[in-house]
Structures are given as C-alpha cells and as structure tokens.
Scaffold this motif. Structure first.
Motif, short mmCIF file in Angstrom:
data_model
loop_
_atom_site.label_atom_id
_atom_site.label_comp_id
_atom_site.label_asym_id
_atom_site.label_seq_id
_atom_site.Cartn_x
_atom_site.Cartn_y
_atom_site.Cartn_z
N TYR A 1 0.85 -1.19 0.00
CA TYR A 1 0.00 0.00 0.00
C TYR A 1 0.88 1.24 0.00
CZ TYR A 1 -3.65 -3.31 1.37
OH TYR A 1 -4.52 -4.36 1.40
N LYS A 2 0.27 2.41 -0.13
CA LYS A 2 1.03 3.67 -0.05
C LYS A 2 1.51 3.82 1.39
CE LYS A 2 -2.40 6.13 -1.53
NZ LYS A 2 -3.23 7.33 -1.85
N THR A 3 2.80 3.57 1.58
CA THR A 3 3.37 3.49 2.93
C THR A 3 4.48 4.52 3.10
OG1 THR A 3 2.86 1.13 3.04
CG2 THR A 3 4.46 1.97 4.63
N GLY A 4 4.53 5.11 4.27
CA GLY A 4 5.57 6.08 4.56
C GLY A 4 6.24 5.83 5.89
N LEU A 5 7.35 6.51 6.11
CA LEU A 5 8.07 6.47 7.38
C LEU A 5 8.32 7.91 7.83
CD1 LEU A 5 9.91 5.12 9.62
CD2 LEU A 5 11.80 5.42 8.01
N ILE A 6 7.91 8.21 9.05
CA ILE A 6 8.21 9.52 9.64
C ILE A 6 9.02 9.26 10.90
CG2 ILE A 6 7.30 11.69 10.50
CD1 ILE A 6 4.68 11.03 9.01
N LEU B 1 5.49 3.01 15.84
CA LEU B 1 4.15 2.47 15.76
C LEU B 1 3.72 2.44 14.31
CD1 LEU B 1 4.29 4.76 18.30
CD2 LEU B 1 2.17 3.59 18.87
N VAL B 2 2.89 1.49 13.96
CA VAL B 2 2.33 1.41 12.62
C VAL B 2 0.91 1.95 12.65
CG1 VAL B 2 1.68 -0.09 10.70
CG2 VAL B 2 3.75 -0.60 12.03
N LEU B 3 0.68 3.01 11.88
CA LEU B 3 -0.66 3.57 11.72
C LEU B 3 -1.22 3.10 10.39
CD1 LEU B 3 -0.08 7.29 12.82
CD2 LEU B 3 -0.52 5.30 14.27
N GLU B 4 -2.48 2.68 10.35
CA GLU B 4 -3.07 2.21 9.11
C GLU B 4 -4.48 2.76 8.94
OE1 GLU B 4 -1.64 -1.65 7.48
OE2 GLU B 4 -1.58 -2.24 9.59
N SER B 5 -4.86 2.96 7.70
CA SER B 5 -6.19 3.49 7.39
C SER B 5 -7.26 2.45 7.68
CB SER B 5 -6.26 3.91 5.92
OG SER B 5 -6.19 2.75 5.09
N ASP B 6 -8.48 2.91 7.84
CA ASP B 6 -9.60 1.99 8.07
C ASP B 6 -9.74 1.01 6.91
OD1 ASP B 6 -10.22 3.17 10.47
OD2 ASP B 6 -11.76 4.49 9.65
N GLU B 7 -9.47 1.49 5.70
CA GLU B 7 -9.59 0.64 4.52
C GLU B 7 -8.62 -0.53 4.58
OE1 GLU B 7 -9.36 0.97 -0.38
OE2 GLU B 7 -8.98 2.73 0.87
N VAL B 8 -7.37 -0.27 4.94
CA VAL B 8 -6.39 -1.35 5.04
C VAL B 8 -6.74 -2.30 6.19
CG1 VAL B 8 -3.96 -1.89 5.53
CG2 VAL B 8 -4.53 0.01 4.02
N VAL B 9 -7.17 -1.74 7.30
CA VAL B 9 -7.55 -2.56 8.45
C VAL B 9 -8.67 -3.53 8.07
CG1 VAL B 9 -8.64 -2.51 10.72
CG2 VAL B 9 -6.78 -0.91 10.21
N LYS B 10 -9.66 -3.03 7.32
CA LYS B 10 -10.80 -3.87 6.93
C LYS B 10 -10.39 -4.90 5.88
CE LYS B 10 -14.27 -0.35 7.93
NZ LYS B 10 -15.15 0.71 7.35
N LYS B 11 -9.60 -4.44 4.91
CA LYS B 11 -9.18 -5.35 3.84
C LYS B 11 -8.38 -6.52 4.37
CE LYS B 11 -8.94 -2.54 -0.38
NZ LYS B 11 -8.01 -1.89 -1.34
N GLN B 12 -7.51 -6.25 5.33
CA GLN B 12 -6.62 -7.29 5.84
C GLN B 12 -7.09 -7.86 7.19
OE1 GLN B 12 -2.51 -5.88 5.65
NE2 GLN B 12 -2.50 -6.49 3.50
#
Length: 397
Positions: free
Chosen positions: A96-101, A226-237
């Motif tokens: 997915y579109k993933t970033g690191l801050i 910490l890994v933050l993920e969108s609701d869409e990714v959480v639901k899909k996976q």
C-alpha cells in the motif's frame, strides 16, 4: 478523528521489546545506572537510562557488515521499526502507499564526535560524518524495513515523536498514505551529556518527577515506532487494532529557548486542541502520561497546565515514566505512546517512581504504585526546547 495503531516496536533501557518494557513498568524496575558505553568525565557524576548493548552487538543484531556507517541512533531505530512492522503482520511493506516519519534530535552525533577531528586527515572517515544528519537515520531505517515510499524526518526536540505521530495520522486522514510507520530514536552521546550538563538540569541521582525536592533529569536513549493504518487497510486485511490515535494538538509556548512558561501556556493550548479534535472532555481521560522530566521548570509548568485543563480536584491518575527510562529526547513521545497503548490494552496505570514529597505550589499527587483499572483514553504530553508543546490522545475504540 481516529487512526488505527496496528503494530509497535521498542528498545529502551528497561527492555529490548514491547513485552520486556511492559514487564519492567508494572514491576517497578527502573534502569537508571552509571554510564558504561561512553567514555566521559561525567561517567561517575550523573546517571542515565542506557541500553546495555554495544554498537557492535547492535550491528550484529541487524546483520550489518563490520565497515557499516550506521550510527547508534540509526541502529536502535531500525531495531524498533522492524519490531513494529513484524507486530503489524506486514509481509509486503510496499503493498500500500506506505511512509516512514522518523523523529530524532541527536541524529548521528555519537559517530560524528568519534571521528570529527580525524576525518579532515583521513578521507575514509568521511562516510561516518555523512551519517550525522537526521535524514540519514530515517533513510537507513527505511532501507532496513525495505520501504520504497515516502520518508521524512521531524526534529522538534523532545516533542519530535509526538509530531511524527500527528503528521502520520494527518497523512492517512487526508488520503495521502494508507500506512505510516511513525516514531523516534535517539542515542546517548557526549555532546548531549555535555549540553544538558551546561544547562544545569541533570540530576546526580535518580530523577524524581513531581517531587518537591526534584533536582533534574536523567538522560536516556531509546527508540520506538508504531504502525498507523487506514480503516480501509484494516478492513481489507482484517487487522487487529491495538488502539487508536483519537486526537492531538501542537502549540508553541513562545516563552524561552529551553524553559517552559510558568503557567504552561503551550501545554494548555496543546491539550485543548487535542480534546477538540478528539471530541472528548477532560473527564473522559482515565490516565495522563505526563512529560514529567523532574526538572524544576517542567514539572511546575506542566502541573499548572494540567490544573488549568482539568481543575485541581479533577485531575485523573497520572505519572511520568521517565524515572524508569530517563528522558530519551526525540524518542520520548514514541516510547510513551507505546506505554499509553499498553496501558489501554492491559488496564494499568504505571507508578511514578521515586516520589516522596508533594510540590508546594499545588496539590497534585502522582500514582506511586501500579494500579489496575479500565482505561478508555490516555493523554500523553511531550514538550520540547524552543517551546514546541505536543499532546496526543490514545483511545481504546
């Protein structure tokens, strides 16, 4: 506003994993000791929260070659980030579109101060100096987790990792990224020790947050992500959600280069903004993880800000965990984010170690023993030099 947290990783003085850190917290095992890893004239004068692993041991744990130019900050950051990615069950970091801050204050200073004078004479040492900046730290962490997407660095002193979490949540909410690894890392260095020694805010014994007789802070080193993920990714996976980032706020105290205002204006405004974004009231908070550095200025300023928000008689259970780990600068808000999520998951308030005498300016008594209770919302404060004040609220659902 809610953003899901699906993974966490941490290495600190009290433990080299999430589980080890939690076990130390609930069993009141602090890790403030004499300095072992750094040759300094202050070794027997001050105490620190030191990760008891040499750079060689950290490099071996990451499988690095002997001629690597990873700084200590980058190595502990990579260890924590890899833990977080694994905990989130991510097998393809670029799916997915993933970033690191990544947040850091010290950056590669520990390597720079080793080679600074010699690299003018030996061009083979230039690679170590080039690893000095915070951007190099972030890039090396990204390489270690295989990330090919967005990578950036935040450095706002001791609120850096809180601002990393905020930016990650905002990027997900704006649809710019689907997943962001957020956090911070800082290693101890002679430069840091000497700098804080010059400011005369280091303690020669164990730090005592919110105690009337507090003498100053103990420096520490740590990394957490910490890994933050969108609701869409959480639901899909069908992801397990550990907790949510439900609100945050940032404000500048605009008072002094290194001191907070006596009435805690920046801290007050940051908390106020966080409540508004989270659509929560102060009475909804079950636990405050205080910034609590045990310096005369910080604890007075933060205490007054908290009273302005909650009212002196309605302040919820609170404690500072810096008596366990020391003040880990840019990593502080990240390790305390992990601690906040663990507090929610396990229904526990951590003890404020070493507390004996209440401050005379107000009637605030921290929690001094491990306390078990249901926790729905944790408020975590982080304040940095330059007046950068940040608050993040973590929630169960």
């Amino acid at each position: 506003m809610k953003v899901a947290i699906t993974g966490m990783g941490i290495i600190s003085a009290i433990g080299h994993s999430v589980e080890e850190n939690f076990d130390a917290l609930v069993n009141s095992r602090k890790a403030i000791t004499d300095i072992d890893n750094i040759p300094t004239v202050h070794a027997n004068v001050i105490k620190v929260g030191e990760i008891k692993k040499t750079n060689e041991e950290l490099a071996a744990a990451l499988g690095l070659s002997p001629d690597n130019n990873f700084t200590r900050t980058a190595m502990i950051g990579a260890i924590a980030a890899k833990q977080a990615v694994k905990d989130a069950g991510i097998s393809n970091i670029n799916q997915y579109k993933t970033g690191l801050i990544s947040a850091t204050s010290v950056g590669g200073m520990d390597t720079t101060e080793k080679h600074y004078y010699d690299y003018f004479k030996d061009e083979n040492l230039v690679k170590y100096i080039s690893a000095h900046d915070g951007g190099d730290v972030a890039q090396k962490i990204a390489e270690q987790i295989g990330l090919q997407g967005f990578v950036t660095t935040i450095s706002t002193a001791c609120s850096s990792a809180a601002n990393s979490i905020m930016l990650g949540a905002r990027l997900i909410n704006a649809g710019k990224l689907d997943r962001v690894i957020v956090g911070g890392t800082d290693a101890l260095a002679k430069f840091t020790i000497n700098g804080f020694k010059t400011l005369m805010i280091l303690s020669d014994t164990y730090n005592t947050p919110f105690d009337h007789n507090r003498k100053g802070l103990n420096l520490g080193e740590a990394a957490a992500f910490l890994v933050l993920e969108s609701d869409e990714v959480v639901k899909k996976q069908n992801k397990k959600v550990l907790a949510y980032v439900s609100g945050f706020g940032n404000a500048n105290d605009a008072f002094h280069q290194t001191a907070s205002s006596e009435n805690g204006e920046g801290a007050f405004l940051a908390m106020e903004k966080a409540f508004k974004l989270a659509n929560l009231k102060p009475s909804d908070i079950d636990y405050i993880n205080m910034h609590g550095t045990a310096t005369p200025n910080n604890d007075l300023s933060e205490g007054r800000a908290v009273i302005r928000i909650f009212g002196e008689e309605n302040v919820p259970d609170f404690s500072s965990t810096k008596a366990f780990t020391g003040h880990t600068l840019a990593a502080a808000a990240a390790i305390e984010a992990v601690y906040s999520v663990l507090a929610i998951q396990n229904g526990v308030v951590y003890p404020n170690l070493n507390f004996e005498t209440p401050m005379e300016e107000f009637n605030l008594i921290p929690q001094t023993e491990t306390k078990h209770k249901n926790i729905e919302h944790v408020l975590s404060n982080s304040f940095g030099f330059g007046g950068n004040c940040s608050t993040v609220i973590f929630s169960k659902s």
